[in-house]
Design a protein around this motif. Structure first.
Motif, short mmCIF file in Angstrom:
data_model
loop_
_atom_site.label_atom_id
_atom_site.label_comp_id
_atom_site.label_asym_id
_atom_site.label_seq_id
_atom_site.Cartn_x
_atom_site.Cartn_y
_atom_site.Cartn_z
N PRO A 31 7.12 -14.07 -2.84
CA PRO A 31 5.62 -13.82 -2.44
C PRO A 31 5.38 -15.58 -2.84
N SER A 76 -0.31 -15.66 -4.22
CA SER A 76 0.23 -17.21 -3.76
C SER A 76 0.58 -17.96 -4.67
N ARG A 84 1.76 -4.33 -6.81
CA ARG A 84 2.35 -5.29 -5.38
C ARG A 84 0.97 -4.46 -4.84
N TYR A 95 9.05 -12.41 2.25
CA TYR A 95 8.31 -11.36 1.58
C TYR A 95 7.30 -11.13 2.69
N GLY A 96 6.66 -11.86 3.40
CA GLY A 96 5.92 -11.60 4.23
C GLY A 96 6.19 -10.48 5.61
N MET A 134 5.20 -7.63 3.67
CA MET A 134 3.86 -7.64 4.06
C MET A 134 3.58 -7.13 5.20
N TYR A 155 8.97 -8.23 -8.41
CA TYR A 155 8.88 -7.05 -8.09
C TYR A 155 9.24 -5.83 -8.84
#
Length: 596
Positions: free
Chosen positions: A382, A412, A428, A460-461, A464, A507
């Motif tokens: 991420p 980010s 998270r 990871y997107g 999301m 994580y």
């Protein structure tokens, strides 16, 4: 999709750029990577504009290129069907002779540099244990490989010292931090560069020719990456030279006569190229390059730099900058596409205030108009960052009347240590909440129709996307998950062992945080999903196992919810082969057109 629309999409997807320039010593030439033949291969620029030729024609994608100090040999790293298990090949005779040098298909190999006399190389590999990377030295004449450093974790060799007695190695400490050690090859003695008590990122590193030390980019004692000087006589003392309060200095390159230091600055997703005069202690900003993202600066000779340049409207080419003439010149034209390049759009950079007042930046693609459909594009990592680079699907959506919004939510890279750690472990879901607040801001400030908002993301997107669909189901009309994580517990159990240890810093751990994983897992909240979902995964993915996609799809199908899974049998975590790239993105466009 109509035939005309389909043909236009193919034109967007069939655009190839040039990237990762690498100067060939003593030749006034450089190589670069390009997917012009369908998968990444090496090309060579021979000294004149337009004068490029293929340098490799190998069976699979090339991941890395390193030229020897004399320029007579080249080391190539290549994997198989996207599995990222890099094998090493020695190229001689200007690339015409290819020798298998380090090949063990079940293991990973990372090249760490040539000895100055070119008789040896150093590599990292997990041959001893799947989760542990050790450092080896290979004698190119005898082909004997000696283990010189054993490490129960992830480490990578950086380079040899000028006297050939030591190897600098990077040892991963957390998901973002690393330690740089100096390893004496014969005695195996080890000492550390920099502080023993402060965790930091140490990246781009350059050694001086006198063998006494060098320069590197680091954020030790800082929020952002600056430039530091070090000496081997006092390795604990990293001397800060300069930096930016708001932005990271990413890459540095020392000129051949060592009077100039070129460096790139990441300014909110755009790059600046700067030149620092080591004698005068002065900075010069290069203004003549196109606006965009700069990569791999290197000196082709004193006073001349080659650098990769990408932007939203420039898929990637290699440029040269002459310091004396203050002139920038485009050296390759690989990224040209006369059929569609006139349709590409530059993004607008904006920000919104999230639930806790945090300002979150995003790129906005598209023409401002009421009630246009919106695709939210979420980056992976991420800790990565969406930047002002060419993305064929984003550009195609924007040309078709969609708005595409690409945020850099909390967590980010590119905005300092504090920002990148705002989503760690049990924070998270704050990053997922940023997506909700982004949509609310778009509705309130841009008149977006909240019934026409889709979301897509990779890796990871992809998580999301799934987290947004399950925790804020009323916001989204469609979702696309590419190689995403559906449950952190199963992901950590099944990912590569070396990656598990580092990902747990970000994580949470299997030992301490499984209750939280169960609480937030998209797989545990599929009953809340109301939007149709399209999923892609590579069978050979060694980062996010394909089981993450299969278990989610099976669960949704058991509930008779609209879901489709596409598995590419010859891909890994990335989608590299052009036929798969075309198939995937055609389906994404059709999917979003249907539901938005």
């Amino acid at each position: 999709m109509t035939n005309t629309t389909d043909q236009m999409l193919l034109k967007y997807l069939n655009v190839y750029g040039a990237y990762q320039p690498a100067v060939i010593p003593n030749q006034h030439a450089f190589t670069f990577l390009s997917k012009e033949t369908g998968i990444p291969q090496v090309w060579k620029w021979n000294g004149k504009t337009f004068d490029i030729e293929p340098y490799t024609d190998l069976a699979d994608r090339v991941l890395s290129v390193s030229h020897s100090p004399s320029g007579k040999k080249t080391m190539i790293g290549m994997d198989h069907n996207g599995n990222e298990k890099q094998q090493l090949y020695l190229l001689t005779n200007d690339g015409s002779t290819v020798e298998e040098l380090v090949v063990s298909p079940e293991h990973f190999h990372e090249f760490g540099g040539w000895s100055p006399d070119e008789t040896k190389i150093t590599i990292a590999s997990n041959r001893r244990d799947p989760g542990f990377f050790d450092i080896y030295v290979l004698d190119l004449k005898t082909k004997k490989m000696e283990e010189v450093y054993k490490h129960d974790g992830k480490c990578t060799p950086i380079c040899w010292t000028k006297d050939e007695e030591n190897i600098l190695i990077s040892v991963s400490e957390t998901n973002i931090d690393n330690i740089v050690y100096v390893l004496h090859v014969e005695s195996k003695e080890l000492y550390r560069l920099g502080s023993k008590t402060i965790s930091a990122r140490h990246h781009s590193l350059e050694l001086t020719n006198d063998g006494k030390g060098g320069f590197l980019s680091s954020d030790v004692g800082r929020d952002t990456m600056g430039v530091f000087k070090f000496s081997f006589d006092a390795p604990w003392n990293l001397q800060e030279m300069f930096g930016s309060t708001n932005w990271d200095i990413e890459e540095i390159a020392l000129s051949p006569n060592e009077d100039m230091l070129a460096y790139t600055v990441n300014e909110g997703g755009f790059s600046s190229l700067m030149i620092y005069n080591l004698e005068k202690h002065s900075h010069y900003k290069v203004e003549t390059l196109p606006t965009g993202v700069y990569q791999s600066p290197s000196w082709i000779k004193d006073g001349e730099i080659v650098i990769g340049v990408k932007s939203a409207v420039l898929p990637g080419d290699i440029w040269k900058f002459n310091l004396e003439e203050e002139k920038a010149e485009r050296m390759t034209y690989v990224g040209e596409s006369k059929d569609v390049e006139g349709l590409w759009m530059e993004p607008e950079l904006h920000s919104f205030s999230s639930f806790d007042g945090l300002e979150v930046p995003y790129f906005y693609y598209g023409k401002q108009k009421q009630s246009c459909p919106v695709v939210v594009y979420v980056h992976g990592g991420p800790e990565h960052q969406i930047r002002a680079e060419y993305n064929p699907v984003i550009q195609f959506f924007a040309a078709q009347g969609f708005a595409v919004v690409a945020p850099n939510v909390r967590g980010s890279m590119g905005y300092g240590r504090k920002y990148v750690k705002l989503d760690d472990v049990r924070k998270r879901m704050d990053a997922v909440a940023d997506l909700k607040w982004l949509v609310e801001d778009l509705v309130n400030t841009r008149g977006v129709d909240r019934e026409k908002v889709g979301i897509m993301g990779r890796s990871y997107g992809g998580f999301m996307v799934l987290a947004a669909l399950t925790h804020y189901p009323n916001i989204w009309a469609a979702g696309v998950d590419i190689v995403g994580i559906s449950h952190f517990k199963t992901f950590l159990e099944n990912t590569g062992p070396w990656r598990r240890a580092l990902r747990e810093y970000e994580y949470g751990s299997l030992k301490l945080d499984t209750d939280f994983f169960e609480e937030i897992a998209p797989l545990n909240h599929t009953n809340t999903i109301t939007a149709p979902l399209l999923i892609f995964h590579g069978r050979n993915d060694t980062r996010v196992p394909v089981s993450e996609a299969i278990q989610l799809t099976d669960d949704l199908k058991n509930q008779n919810k609209p879901v489709e899974l596409v598995i590419f049998e010859d891909e890994g975590h990335q989608t590299e082969k052009i036929e798969n790239h075309i198939h995937m993105n055609r389906k994404i466009v059709e999917f979003m057109e249907t539901f938005l």
